[in-house]
Structures are given as structure tokens and as C-alpha cells.
Design a protein around this motif. Sequence first.
Motif, PDB file in Angstrom:
ATOM      1  N   VAL A  85       0.838  -1.203   0.000  1.00 13.77           N
ATOM      2  CA  VAL A  85       0.000   0.000   0.000  1.00 13.77           C
ATOM      3  C   VAL A  85       0.877   1.259   0.000  1.00 13.77           C
ATOM      4  O   VAL A  85       1.799   1.366   0.819  1.00 13.77           O
ATOM      5  N   PRO A  86       0.602   2.228  -0.872  1.00  7.22           N
ATOM      6  CA  PRO A  86       1.345   3.485  -0.826  1.00  7.22           C
ATOM      7  C   PRO A  86       0.843   4.359   0.323  1.00  7.22           C
ATOM      8  O   PRO A  86      -0.348   4.385   0.604  1.00  7.22           O
ATOM      9  N   TYR A 117       2.094  -3.982   3.933  1.00  6.85           N
ATOM     10  CA  TYR A 117       3.409  -3.382   3.658  1.00  6.85           C
ATOM     11  C   TYR A 117       3.233  -1.942   3.204  1.00  6.85           C
ATOM     12  O   TYR A 117       2.385  -1.660   2.350  1.00  6.85           O
ATOM     13  N   CYS A 118       4.055  -1.063   3.738  1.00  8.26           N
ATOM     14  CA  CYS A 118       3.972   0.362   3.403  1.00  8.26           C
ATOM     15  C   CYS A 118       5.015   0.726   2.352  1.00  8.26           C
ATOM     16  O   CYS A 118       6.189   0.348   2.472  1.00  8.26           O
ATOM     17  N   ALA A 119       4.597   1.474   1.319  1.00 11.61           N
ATOM     18  CA  ALA A 119       5.510   1.925   0.264  1.00 11.61           C
ATOM     19  C   ALA A 119       5.542   3.453   0.214  1.00 11.61           C
ATOM     20  O   ALA A 119       4.497   4.099   0.228  1.00 11.61           O
ATOM     21  N   GLN A 120       6.759   4.018   0.174  1.00 10.97           N
ATOM     22  CA  GLN A 120       6.919   5.484   0.026  1.00 10.97           C
ATOM     23  C   GLN A 120       8.100   5.791  -0.897  1.00 10.97           C
ATOM     24  O   GLN A 120       8.947   4.935  -1.136  1.00 10.97           O
ATOM     25  N   GLY A 121       8.139   7.021  -1.379  1.00 16.43           N
ATOM     26  CA  GLY A 121       9.267   7.468  -2.192  1.00 16.43           C
ATOM     27  C   GLY A 121      10.485   7.702  -1.302  1.00 16.43           C
ATOM     28  O   GLY A 121      10.349   8.164  -0.167  1.00 16.43           O
ATOM     29  N   GLN A 122      11.655   7.385  -1.839  1.00 16.40           N
ATOM     30  CA  GLN A 122      12.880   7.469  -1.027  1.00 16.40           C
ATOM     31  C   GLN A 122      13.108   8.861  -0.413  1.00 16.40           C
ATOM     32  O   GLN A 122      13.546   8.973   0.711  1.00 16.40           O
ATOM     33  N   ILE A 129       7.445   7.169   7.260  1.00 19.15           N
ATOM     34  CA  ILE A 129       6.782   5.988   7.839  1.00 19.15           C
ATOM     35  C   ILE A 129       7.658   4.750   7.626  1.00 19.15           C
ATOM     36  O   ILE A 129       7.898   3.968   8.558  1.00 19.15           O
ATOM     37  N   VAL A 130       8.169   4.609   6.411  1.00 21.29           N
ATOM     38  CA  VAL A 130       9.048   3.468   6.088  1.00 21.29           C
ATOM     39  C   VAL A 130      10.277   3.482   7.010  1.00 21.29           C
ATOM     40  O   VAL A 130      10.665   2.435   7.553  1.00 21.29           O
ATOM     41  N   GLY A 149       2.343  -7.861  10.915  1.00 20.68           N
ATOM     42  CA  GLY A 149       3.517  -8.681  10.597  1.00 20.68           C
ATOM     43  C   GLY A 149       4.119  -8.327   9.251  1.00 20.68           C
ATOM     44  O   GLY A 149       4.936  -9.073   8.715  1.00 20.68           O
ATOM     45  N   GLY A 150       3.734  -7.188   8.702  1.00 21.96           N
ATOM     46  CA  GLY A 150       4.272  -6.745   7.411  1.00 21.96           C
ATOM     47  C   GLY A 150       5.572  -5.977   7.583  1.00 21.96           C
ATOM     48  O   GLY A 150       6.210  -6.029   8.636  1.00 21.96           O
ATOM     49  N   PHE A 151       5.939  -5.232   6.549  1.00 20.73           N
ATOM     50  CA  PHE A 151       7.182  -4.463   6.602  1.00 20.73           C
ATOM     51  C   PHE A 151       7.033  -3.233   5.692  1.00 20.73           C
ATOM     52  O   PHE A 151       5.906  -2.833   5.380  1.00 20.73           O
ATOM     53  N   ALA A 152       8.132  -2.649   5.264  1.00 18.14           N
ATOM     54  CA  ALA A 152       8.055  -1.418   4.477  1.00 18.14           C
ATOM     55  C   ALA A 152       9.242  -1.328   3.535  1.00 18.14           C
ATOM     56  O   ALA A 152      10.294  -1.915   3.782  1.00 18.14           O
ATOM     57  N   GLU A 153       9.053  -0.570   2.451  1.00 17.72           N
ATOM     58  CA  GLU A 153      10.169  -0.354   1.533  1.00 17.72           C
ATOM     59  C   GLU A 153       9.967   0.973   0.817  1.00 17.72           C
ATOM     60  O   GLU A 153       8.848   1.468   0.678  1.00 17.72           O
ATOM     61  N   GLU A 154      11.092   1.551   0.390  1.00 17.12           N
ATOM     62  CA  GLU A 154      11.020   2.830  -0.323  1.00 17.12           C
ATOM     63  C   GLU A 154      11.557   2.656  -1.736  1.00 17.12           C
ATOM     64  O   GLU A 154      12.283   1.699  -2.021  1.00 17.12           O
ATOM     65  N   ALA A 155      11.228   3.613  -2.612  1.00 15.43           N
ATOM     66  CA  ALA A 155      11.650   3.528  -4.004  1.00 15.43           C
ATOM     67  C   ALA A 155      12.300   4.843  -4.432  1.00 15.43           C
ATOM     68  O   ALA A 155      11.759   5.919  -4.173  1.00 15.43           O
ATOM     69  N   SER A 156      13.452   4.719  -5.093  1.00 13.36           N
ATOM     70  CA  SER A 156      14.138   5.916  -5.597  1.00 13.36           C
ATOM     71  C   SER A 156      13.403   6.434  -6.834  1.00 13.36           C
ATOM     72  O   SER A 156      12.583   5.715  -7.426  1.00 13.36           O
TER      73      SER A 156
END
Length: 424
Positions: A234-235, A266-271, A276-277, A318-325
Motif C-alpha cells: 500500500v502506498p 506493507y507500506c511503500a513510500q518514495g525514497q 513511515i518506512v 507482521g508486514g514491513f516497508a520499503e522505499e523507491a528511488s
Amino acid sequence: MSYVLGLKCRECGREYPKDVLFVCEYCFGSLEVNYDYKAIKKNLTKETLLGRPKNMWRYKELLPIDKDPAVGLDSGYTPLIKANNLARVLGVRELYLKDDSVNHPTLSFKDRVVSVAISKAREFGFDTVACASTGNLANSVSAQAASCGLKAYIFIPADLETGKVVASQIYNPNLIGIEGNYDEVNRLCSEIASRYRWAFVNINIRPFYAEGSKSMGYEIAEQLDWKLPKHIVVPSAGGSLITKLWKSFKELKELGFLEKADTKVYCAQGQGCAPIVTAIKEKSEVIRPVKPKTIAKSLAIGNPADGYYAVDTVRKSGGFAEEASDEEIVEAIKLLAKTEGIFTETAGGVTLAAAKKLIEQGIIPKDESIVICITGNGLKTLEVVTKSLPRLVKIKPNLASFEEHIKNGAHQKISENKVIEYYI
Ligand SMILES: *Cc1c(COP(=O)(O)O)cnc(C)c1O
């Protein structure tokens, strides 16, 4: 008929009437809508749903409006696409895309929250609606205010993408560009909201607005025949959508629609804007505000209002997170287009790129079901991809010119990102 008992503080649990309120007077916690689930359970069943139109209001018992909706009658029930081509590229077994890039009326997830917020604003008797926006909210409030004849004041950072500005301005709201980032826009709007009797959809009627997000979760469950995916990516901007998706799953479990609700979130954000990530990765409870620097402007909130709750949701699930460049975002936008024929905006690029990284790291297992939330439309953020696409092939309007073009293998060169301009 409404099943709303009132509002309730998320922190101390103190109860409030159903009114234009958003913070607890005692502990300053944020307020949330409180429903009578026992009564809902008696009246909402899988069978009652069968005969209802395919829009978000099919779950009206779980949405906080008392009368029939005033706007957004066709919002929601967007496609859940089984993405087999993309699954093959990512090496996963069962992958779905929840495609809010085609939501009605303004092509983003925000049509859900605005449909609820403006309907509620009408019930409260407001004649003016307003918002602080990173773009999509501005589009949806502008359009939906126009459709029901309310005045609209829309506040955005002045440097938004052209598509987002035009797609607000066309509806003729009072559109105001602020020379500052979203967090500065939001701060100003809080001051304005305390002086003018306007319904600021994401400030003073935020508890009602936020509930609209739950419809996305109900739909995913129903579209998967009342079985949740194992993983959902999810963004996050302010962090509201991710917490409300989780809430929607828990509600469906409580109402007996689902056997279990154990989806990992899972949380998604821009780098360049991932507070939050970062908190999730650092196992911290505290959100450290950042100054946004990312092409994912729709997610560029440096001090997210629901950041703490988003972190809490991800951890509990129990999820996690990641960022994207920025480069990863553009690559992911292109990958989605190439494999599934869907053109998403930067937020969708963030979410797919983050999902890809989580899969590659083995955090999301390849053999379990995954949903990726695509929340916005690529036509609104053209400028982020145009630079990396080939220039338009131009030929003379005759067959010889076309055949010369083909003979030279020009069509292949296009995919190598070469510039083709071919004349005979
Ligand atoms: C607003 C928005 C989100 C998520 O917003 P939250 O503030 O976290 O609820 C996601 N995607 C897009 C495209 C958005 O405009």
C-alpha cells in the motif's frame, strides 16, 4: 439509516457525538467513527450485497453517512486484476492489482474518501468545502464540489505536476498554490479551518473522510470471493489508507464475512519522503518529519498525520516497508505498462517498485497471494516519464516512407530508446 454511534478518541477512548470534531479535547488524540457492529451484522450479509450496484456504496452500512450519498454515486468497485504477466516477471505465483487508476470521477483512490467527505459535509449543512492536497485530493474535491454545487477552496503546493493543476482548475474551484511544501500548506489550512466555517475534508471532517478508504478493502475481499490475500502493498502519504484497509479487513472478520484476517500489510513510500518506512525499518515508534524530495509528489507528506497509526498497523499485521528511488519509480511505471497495459502515476510506481524489492529480498514469499494497490493514473504525471521515452517516429504520409522506416529496423531501435526521425 445509519449505524454510527458517534466519534471516539483513538487514544483514550472518550466518546463524542457525531459532529464536526476531529481531536479529543482531553488527550489531543484523533477521533474515529464508532459503529454499532451488532446492528450491522443483523442487516448486512453476503446475500444482501448480491443485488446491489457495483460501487462503493454497496457497503453503506459501514460508511459514516446518514442519508443517501450526495456525490460519488459511481465511485469505487474498481477492477481487481489478476496480473499474470507481471507475476511472471516478478517470479511470484498469485498477483493482483487493485486498480484505482480508473476510479470515478477523477482517476484516483481519493474519489472514495471525497465521496464520503462531501456527502457528509452536505449533511452537516456546509456550503463550502476545502482541502489541503498533494494533487489527487484537489482533483476530486474540485470535481465533486462542482457536481453538487458547493463552493470549493483548494490549497496545493505551487510546484505540483501540470496534470494535477489543470485537472483541478478545469472545475473552476478557488485554487490556491502555496509557495511551500505540503506540510506548510497543511499548517496554513489548519489555521484557515479554525477561522472559516468550511468543511476541510482532510482536517475538520477527517474522521468521516478517512472511513471512505475502507471501501477499497471491502472490495478486495469480495473480489477474491471473501478470502484475503496473504500480502498487500500500500502506498502511504498521510498514512490513512493503510490503516483503514487493515480496519476494513478486521471489520469483515467481525461481521462474519471472512474466516480470518491475517493479511500482512506493507507500506511503500518514495525514497526522498519516507518517514513511515524509516520508522518501520528502524523499529521506532516515533515519526521523524522530513523535507520531501521525490518525484512521487502525491505521497510527499513529510509529517504524516496518521504516521504513528500506519507504523502500528504494519507492525501488528507482521508486514514491513520499503522505499523507491526516483529511477526505480520510473522503471516500475514502465514495467506495469509493458506487462499489464496499465499506466499509473508516480504513487503506483512507488508501490510496484517497493513490492518488487520486498519480493527480491524474500520478505514477501513468492508462492503466496499478493495484492498491489495502484492508486492513481499516469496521465496526471506525464512529465516524469516523457524524458525516458523515445521521441515520436515521424514519416511522410506514403507507403514508401513507411517501408523505408521498417527496412531500416527503426521499429527495433525504438525499444533501445534511440531517437528516430525518419524522412524520405
Ligand atoms: C493520497 C494518496 C495515497 C495515500 O494517502 P494516505 O494519505 O496515506 O491515505 C495513495 N496514493 C495516491 C495516488 C494518493 O493520492
